[in-house]
Design an enzyme around this catalytic site. Structure first.
Site, PDB file in Angstrom:
ATOM      1  N   ASP A   1       0.943  -1.092   0.025  1.00 16.18           N
ATOM      2  CA  ASP A   1      -0.105   0.045   0.110  1.00 16.18           C
ATOM      3  C   ASP A   1       0.948   1.352   0.073  1.00 16.18           C
ATOM      4  O   ASP A   1       0.632   2.441  -0.216  1.00 16.18           O
ATOM      5  CB  ASP A   1      -0.848  -0.017   1.216  1.00 16.18           C
ATOM      6  CG  ASP A   1      -2.255  -0.835   1.275  1.00 16.18           C
ATOM      7  OD1 ASP A   1      -2.532  -1.079  -0.111  1.00 16.18           O
ATOM      8  OD2 ASP A   1      -2.813  -1.309   2.329  1.00 16.18           O
TER       9      ASP A   1
HETATM   10  C1  GLC Z   1      -1.813  -4.202   5.184  1.00 16.54           C
HETATM   11  C2  GLC Z   1      -2.870  -4.135   4.414  1.00 16.54           C
HETATM   12  C3  GLC Z   1      -2.686  -4.939   3.208  1.00 16.54           C
HETATM   13  C4  GLC Z   1      -1.534  -4.512   2.701  1.00 16.54           C
HETATM   14  C5  GLC Z   1      -0.378  -4.647   3.402  1.00 16.54           C
HETATM   15  C6  GLC Z   1       1.068  -3.937   3.052  1.00 16.54           C
HETATM   16  O1  GLC Z   1      -1.764  -5.616   5.811  1.00 16.54           O
HETATM   17  O2  GLC Z   1      -3.938  -4.589   5.036  1.00 16.54           O
HETATM   18  O3  GLC Z   1      -3.635  -4.601   2.276  1.00 16.54           O
HETATM   19  O4  GLC Z   1      -1.231  -5.306   1.491  1.00 16.54           O
HETATM   20  O5  GLC Z   1      -0.564  -3.768   4.554  1.00 16.54           O
HETATM   21  O6  GLC Z   1       0.908  -2.518   2.818  1.00 16.54           O
HETATM   22  C1  GLC Z   2      -1.545  -0.607   4.994  1.00 10.28           C
HETATM   23  C2  GLC Z   2       0.035  -0.466   5.718  1.00 10.28           C
HETATM   24  C3  GLC Z   2       0.024   0.907   6.325  1.00 10.28           C
HETATM   25  C4  GLC Z   2      -0.484   2.061   5.643  1.00 10.28           C
HETATM   26  C5  GLC Z   2      -1.921   1.666   5.282  1.00 10.28           C
HETATM   27  C6  GLC Z   2      -2.729   2.629   4.477  1.00 10.28           C
HETATM   28  O1  GLC Z   2      -2.108  -1.038   6.042  1.00 10.28           O
HETATM   29  O2  GLC Z   2       0.527  -1.331   6.386  1.00 10.28           O
HETATM   30  O3  GLC Z   2       1.587   1.153   6.539  1.00 10.28           O
HETATM   31  O4  GLC Z   2      -0.509   3.137   6.340  1.00 10.28           O
HETATM   32  O5  GLC Z   2      -1.878   0.436   4.330  1.00 10.28           O
HETATM   33  O6  GLC Z   2      -3.903   2.468   4.112  1.00 10.28           O
END
Ligand code: GLC
Ligand code: GLC
Length: 831
Positions: free
Chosen positions: A486
């Site tokens: 993300d």
């Molecule tokens: C969190 C989010 C997931 C994403 C991951 C890496 O675990 O739930 O959707 O792929 O972060 O950013």
């Molecule tokens: C995922 C990531 C986090 C970020 C979020 C945004 O969960 O782990 O670091 O802030 O996505 O939606």
């Protein structure tokens, strides 16, 4: 110095036993598995909600308060001048004994003080919209004990978000009713709501409170409610401000006597025309019925036995006996349990997720599916349909949807180009488990719009097409807003601290940002899709109608061919433009510059592309996978697992976005993002390197971690957390974001299908273990499509991979697929 321990596993009871209430962080559990849910910490902190932690919050909780974990279901016991709680908090009166047992959807907290023991069993009975709290009080002295017992719950005004911000309204809306021993929370019931909550106890009460200020005192804390300290309830009535529910009960216990008090925190919905029984009086009929179901010890014990039976059934579907307790307890109990919790919660409510920010993720929920599809296939089927119903006609997706409405929402962004592929991943897992191809014929809408329905198979097809239609200059997938990571926001260029990286304008126009993670994911899911099409061709041919999900044999064969070609092209594109010499590149940025290359100063290597490209077996014959895996070991691995990237970014890079916003070693910037470690582990098994797979696996396996470092790790030692601080962090090894993580499903998928090697396939169970050379023999019992397979894997010479021979009920079979058939079967596998 030996590491301090706060608890231990009790495998026979499927419990984790906490023996010191001052755990390094609240260690929580989840109650409920359908509609009514509760979070409960080892000191009884936490809250309850109905279906949706944001829109239907029942009790109030304060995140990130001081002290930590404030608010919960509290019992105050006043014995003379001493006031104590069975779970230690909030009074924190030193206890003579304390124990918290977290089990499968239940928690039992037992404390004792001055010869009185109070044990409270918390659970949500099956198919019930209520939390039972069965308190057993025992007088262990030779004298008569007269106790004053106060219960306590604080109502949330339903919407957990506005509950924390809209005080100009909230302080005037609270309304309650009291009837006998039941306190009703009917805030906003007069107008648009037709639901209320209640808190009751199965005995006569000698008083009550429903107004927080009257009970606690304006300047007091939870640890010193005025009413409790004085031993006198106020019989208060809440009008606005903060409604609560507290029962006051006088209990006399003879020497040795014990007594049960059953409290019930319930939720009710009424039909619009049956809301009231008289003017302004709520219709309590359903509450009365619910209360009557759990008003004796016998009834509650029976409901508890049913809950345990439910878990016996779920956990009996896959069991291993390996002789290694640390492996067995994770596989047989905790890993599967965590998978069910992620099924129920997605990423919404934990002690790190406020229940307000996120609903059900499109990609998250599809991945979670591989963790529970063997346990609850019917609910998995519905989940797939729900997810697919939020897709757009071009294959793009809402990134998440709200569980109460099942509608997609863009609150945390959209346009993540990995999202569509995950629908293939989830659906294929479902069909392989169940053999139910009919799901593909289900008519599923786009964006929940009636009239737009097409078959689920069509949704899969457009998901694949979404990747093919969005390729960049190197014929690699364009990343969009981001991919699985993300925080790899290659098209954001954000300098504004007030905008979110996830929702700010995505400056994708003219972008050359391509993702090697999506490339690998596309090859893996593309191969799955091709295999599915071939299987469908076969099913169509064998069916009476000559078609399945509306298509005939030729249609599927043509489709298989088309997609095979796209997969082959992607394979080539990765080898040509995605290989850096010693490992796979991670991405190209907006301008077409490399990310995750030896040429870069920081972020030279990333885990995601090593994981997905090796899982996809890209360049396996040419030795690329071995090289990528060796590089991961050399550069990403540390004592606590593999970090996401290396070296960490030490400054903000506007062209990379959120990833470089995190301090070194945390989260997506070189944290150990446990979720993606299994990708490399599976890659290791694809390359046949069982010893390496096992070593990576046990580094993040909770039972191994619990033995080594409870204090450092901080979070629950019985489940995986999302992130452990990486080697560049100030405190490597510190865990965060426990419970709600794709790690659960990936750990399960990895160990069950790739290490122990029992893989559901269209025609049967494919057996292909990849083991450490120390593993000489183990047994797995697997229930699968009406059959029960007792599988013994023999590996006397300590091979890492390669099945020599399989016999089923004494007869050798050819190949490695044990065909489906009902009844019990003895399977012997020789490596
Ligand atoms: C969190 C989010 C997931 C994403 C991951 C890496 O675990 O739930 O959707 O792929 O972060 O950013
Ligand atoms: C995922 C990531 C986090 C970020 C979020 C945004 O969960 O782990 O670091 O802030 O996505 O939606």
């Amino acid at each position: 110095m030996a590491e301090k321990k706060y608890g231990h596993f009790d495998d026979a009871n499927r419990e984790y036993v906490i023996t010191d209430p001052k755990t390094p962080w609240p260690w929580i559990n989840y109650l409920g598995n359908e509609d009514f849910f509760s979070l409960i910490s080892n000191t009884a902190g936490g809250y309850s909600f109905y279906k949706d932690a944001k829109f239907r919050r029942i009790t109030r909780y304060r995140y990130n308060g001081v002290p930590m974990d404030n608010g919960g279901r509290y019992f105050y016991i006043k014995d003379g001048d001493t006031v104590w709680n069975p779970g230690w908090k909030p009074c924190k009166t030193p206890l003579d004994s304390y124990e918290c047992r977290h089990g499968m959807n239940y928690t039992r907290i037992t404390g004792s003080k001055n010869g009185v023991e109070a044990s409270v069993l918390f659970f949500v009975p099956l198919h019930t919209w209520a939390e039972v709290q069965k308190m057993t009080l025992k007088n262990q002295t030779e004298e008569v004990k007269t106790l004053k017992v106060f219960s306590f719950a604080e109502w949330c005004l339903w919407n957990a978000a506005t509950d924390m911000e809209n005080f100009q309204r909230n302080f005037s809306t609270g309304e309650v009713e009291v009837e006998g021993s039941t306190i009703y929370h009917k805030t906003e019931y007069r107008e648009r709501r037709n639901h209320y909550a209640f808190y009751t106890v199965n005995t006569e009460i000698q008083g009550y409170d429903t107004d927080r200020e009257s009970f606690i005192g304006l300047y007091n804390e939870f640890s010193e409610p005025e009413a409790v300290m004085e031993g006198k309830p106020r019989n208060s009535f809440a009008h606005g401000w903060s409604p609560i529910a507290s029962h006051y009960i006088e209990v006399t216990l003879q020497p040795g006597e014990s007594r049960d008090l059953i409290f019930l925190l319930g939720y009710v919905e009424n039909e619009q025309d049956k809301k009231f029984s008289a003017k302004k009086v709520i219709n309590k009929e359903k509450a009365h019925q619910l209360i009557a179901k759990f008003d004796t010890t016998e009834k509650v014990d029976a409901a508890f036995a049913e809950l345990n039976q439910y878990w016996d059934n779920l956990l009996n579907i896959f069991t291993v006996k390996s002789g290694n307790d640390k492996l067995d307890r994770m596989v047989n109990i905790w890993n599967q349990y965590q998978c069910m919790i992620t099924f129920c919660m997605s990423r919404s409510a934990s002690f790190f997720e406020s229940g307000i920010g996120r609903g059900m993720g499109f990609r998250d929920s599809n991945q979670d599916l591989v963790g529970f599809v063997h346990q609850i296939p019917t609910r998995a089927r519905q989940r797939i349909i729900d997810i697919a119903s939020t897709q757009f006609p071009d294959g793009g997706c809402y990134h998440q949807y709200q569980p109460l409405t099942k509608r997609g929402n863009n609150d945390i962004g959209g346009g993540f180009n990995d999202d569509p592929c995950w629908l293939i991943f989830g659906t294929v897992a479902y069909i392989k488990e169940t053999g139910d191809f009919s799901i593909l014929a289900e008519q599923v809408p786009f964006d929940n719009q009636p009239g737009t329905e097409v078959s689920l198979f069509e949704h899969l097809k457009i998901s694949m097409n979404h990747v093919i239609n969005n390729l960049g200059p190197h014929k690699l997938p364009l990343i969009g807003r981001a991919d699985w990571n993300d925080c790899l926001n290659l098209n954001c260029f954000s300098w504004d601290p007030n905008e979110s990286f996830q929702t700010t304008e995505n400056k994708g126009e003219g972008s050359k940002a391509e993702s090697l993670m999506i490339a690998g994911l596309f090859v893996v899911t593309g191969k799955d899709y091709v295999a599915l099409c071939k299987q469908l061709a076969k099913e169509a041919m064998e069916s009476k109608e000559g078609e399945i999900a509306g298509l005939a044999e030729e249609d599927y064969l043509t489709e298989a061919e088309r997609m095979q070609q796209a997969v082959d092209e992607m394979n080539e594109a990765v080898k040509k433009h995605g290989w850096d010499g010693e490992w796979f590149l991670r991405a190209y940025d907006f301008f077409g510059n490399k990310i995750g290359s030896d040429e870069n100063e920081e972020g030279k290597i990333f885990i995601e592309s090593q994981g997905w490209c090796t899982m996809a077996g890209i360049g396996l014959e040419e030795g690329l996978c071995d090289k990528a895996l060796d590089s991961s070991k050399k550069r990403l691995e540390c004592e606590h697992g593999m970090v996401l990237n290396n070296p960490a970014y030490t400054t903000y890079h506007v062209e990379m976005g959120e990833i470089s916003s995190y301090p070194e070693g945390y989260k997506e910037n070189a944290g150990i993002f446990c979720h993606n470690n299994p990708w490399v582990i599976i890659g290791e098994t694809v390359a046949g390197r069982g010893n390496d797979a096992w070593s990576h696996y046990t580094k993040i396996l909770p039972s191994y971690v619990e033995e080594k470092y409870q204090t450092l790790h901080k979070v629950e030692p019985y489940v995986n957390c999302q992130m452990v601080a990486g080697k560049d962090a100030a405190k490597p090894g510190e865990g965060k974001n426990s419970w709600l993580t794709g790690t659960a499903a990936w750990m399960w998928y990895t160990v069950s299908e790739f290490i122990l090697g029992i893989k559901p396939d269209y025609e049967g169970l494919l057996i292909d273990p990849c083991l450490p050379s120390t593993a000489k023999e183990y047994e797995v019992t697997r229930k699968f499509r009406g059959g029960e397979y007792h599988i013994t894997v023999k590996n006397p010479s300590g091979n890492q991979k390669g099945v020599k021979q399989i016999t089923v009920d004494g007869t050798p079979i050819s190949g490695t697929i044990v065909p489906c058939s009902e009844g019990k079967h003895e399977v012997v596998v020789e490596m």
